[in-house]
Design an enzyme around this catalytic site. Sequence first.
Site, PDB file in Angstrom:
ATOM      1  N   ALA A 224      -0.286   5.054 -52.910  1.00 16.13           N
ATOM      2  CA  ALA A 224       0.931   4.244 -52.982  1.00 16.13           C
ATOM      3  C   ALA A 224       0.744   2.865 -52.351  1.00 16.13           C
ATOM      4  CB  ALA A 224       2.078   4.990 -52.298  1.00 16.13           C
TER       5      ALA A 224
ATOM      6  N   LYS B 276      -7.657  19.316 -57.306  1.00 12.01           N
ATOM      7  CA  LYS B 276      -8.631  18.457 -56.621  1.00 12.01           C
ATOM      8  C   LYS B 276      -8.686  18.665 -55.111  1.00 12.01           C
ATOM      9  CE  LYS B 276      -5.272  15.166 -55.514  1.00 12.01           C
ATOM     10  NZ  LYS B 276      -4.944  13.868 -54.977  1.00 12.01           N
TER      11      LYS B 276
ATOM     12  N   ASP C 165      -9.276  11.157 -60.151  1.00 11.75           N
ATOM     13  CA  ASP C 165      -8.549  11.588 -58.961  1.00 11.75           C
ATOM     14  C   ASP C 165      -9.474  12.370 -58.019  1.00 11.75           C
ATOM     15  OD1 ASP C 165      -6.354  11.770 -57.345  1.00 11.75           O
ATOM     16  OD2 ASP C 165      -5.253  13.185 -58.577  1.00 11.75           O
TER      17      ASP C 165
END
Lengths: 359, 359
Positions: free
Chosen positions: B158, B209, B262
């Site tokens: 973010a 992940k 990711d």
Amino acid sequence: MTEINFSDFVNAMPTEDKNTVALRVTVLGGGSFGTAIANTAARNGCDTTLWIRDAKTAQEINEKHVNTRYLPDFKLDKNLKVSSDIEQAVRDKDLILVTIPSHSFRSVLQKIKPFITAQAVISLTKGIEVDSFKFMSEIIREELPQVPYGVLSGPNLAKEIVAGMPAGTVVASHSERVRFAVQKALHSALFRVFASDDVHGVELGGALKNIYAVAMGMAAAHKVGENTRSMILTRALAEMSRFAVKLGANPLTFLGLSGVGDLFATCTSPLSRNYQIGFALGQGKTLEQAIKDLGQTAEGINTIIQVRKRAIELDVYMPITNALYEVIFEHAPPLNIALSLMKNGHRSDVEFVLPHRDV
Amino acid sequence: MTEINFSDFVNAMPTEDKNTVALRVTVLGGGSFGTAIANTAARNGCDTTLWIRDAKTAQEINEKHVNTRYLPDFKLDKNLKVSSDIEQAVRDKDLILVTIPSHSFRSVLQKIKPFITAQAVISLTKGIEVDSFKFMSEIIREELPQVPYGVLSGPNLAKEIVAGMPAGTVVASHSERVRFAVQKALHSALFRVFASDDVHGVELGGALKNIYAVAMGMAAAHKVGENTRSMILTRALAEMSRFAVKLGANPLTFLGLSGVGDLFATCTSPLSRNYQIGFALGQGKTLEQAIKDLGQTAEGINTIIQVRKRAIELDVYMPITNALYEVIFEHAPPLNIALSLMKNGHRSDVEFVLPHRDV
């Protein structure tokens, strides 16, 4: 002449029984990787020869069991034989593993041709032949059209292999016997040899990754974050697999060690030449300055030139490679790389999942 | 009631013309990612509302244009509206983007159900519902069976997004209209939204992940080299895609941003909680000690428990996940992870290229 035909030999040898006749393996090329692989085969109990062009170096390694030039800190297996006699090294062997740099690869194959009977020939060289844009497997097929062949590629730093740190690699061949023999020769508890039948896909991973190490170095000069680095890696895989598919490879191969595995290792190694050249270019230096500062050029620069040319011929969309070319040779600003990532042309994440026209 | 039907609306809006009626977007959840995404939509000219449970916080952000708790250093777009009234936030909107943590995801959907007419609902949450082993897209289908839906996932820190560093993400939906609307709402010169129609594949990347970030941290405690790190990454992709395919996903999705992208970001971030818990475990600490030292647990631990259970039920071979479980809960030595990588069971590099039985 070898008395046992290669294929009979492989058939006759069960995996479990280590006491059968040892595989006769020769590694051509005494750089760090060739030496590490020869040492791995020797440790595995193969009758192993390492061929080195220079007789004096060969003799020195035979005496000291150390490759003082390329792997000075490691004691090699006592059973590893080193020879500068190419006929002796190649005749009557089962597997010939070639680690000769791409610019001499063809001429060495021409040299061994008279001694090839039933040996299998495996390329361990990552690269593309300058001018011809031939891959190593293609050179094998052209120079030695009768031999069973394969390629081996993966994230395999030689120093880590001889140090016994866990590593994996991929052997690709259309011949199950070749795959099996290479696994038998090199597989151990610390070096895992995976198999594939996608020869072009596997060798393209190793040949193309250097392009993206340059891009990653260039991005690092601009202090990009994790989000951007991940996008570079993923868009690199997108264009690598797109290019490879055009040459008949399977895009899924890039999910494996020779694809994303090798790319990951290359892109996270700030000490690699490709990364450093990219970093200097990212700081706004010219290619000449960057090469001068580094003391040498990097494989990735040549790969960019060749792959861009081929991509235009094949009509493959390769925005990162193109942007790098423009920065290096056409005075585009280094930020061009970022722009190339953000271009809105292709909006599918993985075009083999959702074609661009359907986005 | 919304007057314009969602689908008509999307159809009527050409991509090029920014002057058409603005998309009405609501983001549910005011954590750092929800705030960053709402800010992105507002900057893009969408009529954007951020819903936050706490009225005082909502008011504060409305006044100061800063989310002091989660993104204290960034000034948010002045046009971003913040509300704690869920009916007002959800009614008459085109897109509802849900960034609520997995444990409250279902209850928030139940709350908005009365106000849903023609909105599309997109999950931005990475995770699996505890006990039920449901993915967010499944929860949407169960709770809001009539809505057009999708998921969004990728390497999206973010802080980097609000700082305007180039980033990419993937929206996956079976509906072309949903994909198009999300791209329109969020795509900009610095935030690229790729499309996919493999909903399960995209959300599985984000959900799984964290397991491998724990493994990577554990390996780092043993000072593994580049070869080993690359092998962990690749074997992680092998077992993630194997698991995902069993649930109907496309293995090629893992080549994209929501898969390897990711995973790469997560595995190269030593500051992530998953990595740090793994590092402590690798040093020989118990899970209790590791959690105590870190001050909190990590998402990856819960994911390991759940995925292992599901993998047994589905009969999927997941050696890394299993080895992690054994180290954490069954007193196996941390080196178990290395051994799991070197196990000789599966010898194909990418089983969707060369099936294991053919190696």
